[in-house]
Design an enzyme around this catalytic site. Structure first.
Site, PDB file in Angstrom:
ATOM      1  N   TYR A 102       0.604  -1.224   0.090  1.00 48.17           N
ATOM      2  CA  TYR A 102      -0.090  -0.067   0.055  1.00 48.17           C
ATOM      3  C   TYR A 102       0.797   1.160   0.012  1.00 48.17           C
ATOM      4  CZ  TYR A 102       0.829   0.644   5.470  1.00 48.17           C
ATOM      5  OH  TYR A 102       1.347   0.852   6.323  1.00 48.17           O
ATOM      6  N   CYS A 103       0.139   2.250  -0.485  1.00 43.41           N
ATOM      7  CA  CYS A 103       0.786   3.694  -0.422  1.00 43.41           C
ATOM      8  C   CYS A 103      -0.613   4.934  -0.056  1.00 43.41           C
ATOM      9  CB  CYS A 103       1.540   4.023  -1.684  1.00 43.41           C
ATOM     10  SG  CYS A 103       0.463   3.917  -3.262  1.00 43.41           S
ATOM     11  N   LYS A 104      -0.200   5.890  -0.014  1.00 47.65           N
ATOM     12  CA  LYS A 104      -1.322   6.740   0.345  1.00 47.65           C
ATOM     13  C   LYS A 104      -2.433   6.557  -0.292  1.00 47.65           C
ATOM     14  CE  LYS A 104      -2.831  11.777   0.895  1.00 47.65           C
ATOM     15  NZ  LYS A 104      -2.346  12.715   0.557  1.00 47.65           N
TER      16      LYS A 104
END
Length: 176
Positions: A102-104
């Site tokens: 995941y990322c933002k």
């Protein structure tokens, strides 16, 4: 479809779920996914790959975090992180777990890492790997710098296939 079109399309469509299944034992999502303890448990996630410098880590008990400290900036060197990150992901899968990357927003950084993992450990071409990612998460769109690095990674993996057991020569900077 370029980033501008994807952004317009994303604005018109509902917000994507926090995490989606890309392949067996591989999930992709936004930073919200790291806090979705029930969903992580149901998915069997044992490793969260946090592809950011600022997003919080997972809060679920028994879930490890691997942080890949990059911003969503085309100038960032994601390539240097791909081989060790993909190796850690594969180790978690081989141990019977699953990975959430995941990322933002679950759009650029995390999509690039999922694509790299599918290339490295599932033997897919860049085009086929990204097609799997995009099918699972239509908002996926690595920035142009990350896309260029994925192309270099694919070239290194193709060269490696001629040399059994040799890891690709990566991490030597943008020229690698």
């Amino acid at each position: 479809m370029g980033p501008a079109e994807a952004g317009r399309r994303g604005a018109a469509s509902p917000v994507p779920p926090p995490l989606v299944r890309v392949a067996p034992s591989l999930f992709l999502g936004s930073a919200r996914a790291a806090g979705a303890e029930e969903q992580l448990a149901r998915a069997g996630v044992t490793l969260c790959v946090n592809v950011s410098r600022q997003q919080p880590g997972p809060r679920a008990p028994g879930v490890a975090e691997l942080r890949v400290p990059v911003f969503d900036d085309p100038a960032e060197d994601l390539l240097a992180h791909l081989e060790p990150t993909c190796a850690a992901m594969e180790a978690a899968v081989r141990a019977g777990g699953a990975c959430l990357v995941y990322c933002k927003n679950g759009r650029s950084r995390s999509a690039a890492v999922c694509t790299a993992y599918l290339m490295r450990h599932r033997g897919l071409s860049l085009a086929k790997a990204f097609q799997m990612v995009k099918s699972a998460r239509p908002v996926a769109e690595p920035n142009p710098g990350f896309w260029s690095q994925l192309q270099k990674y694919e070239e290194a993996l193709q060269a490696q296939s001629c040399l059994q057991g040799e890891p690709p020569a990566l991490g030597l900077g943008p020229e690698a």
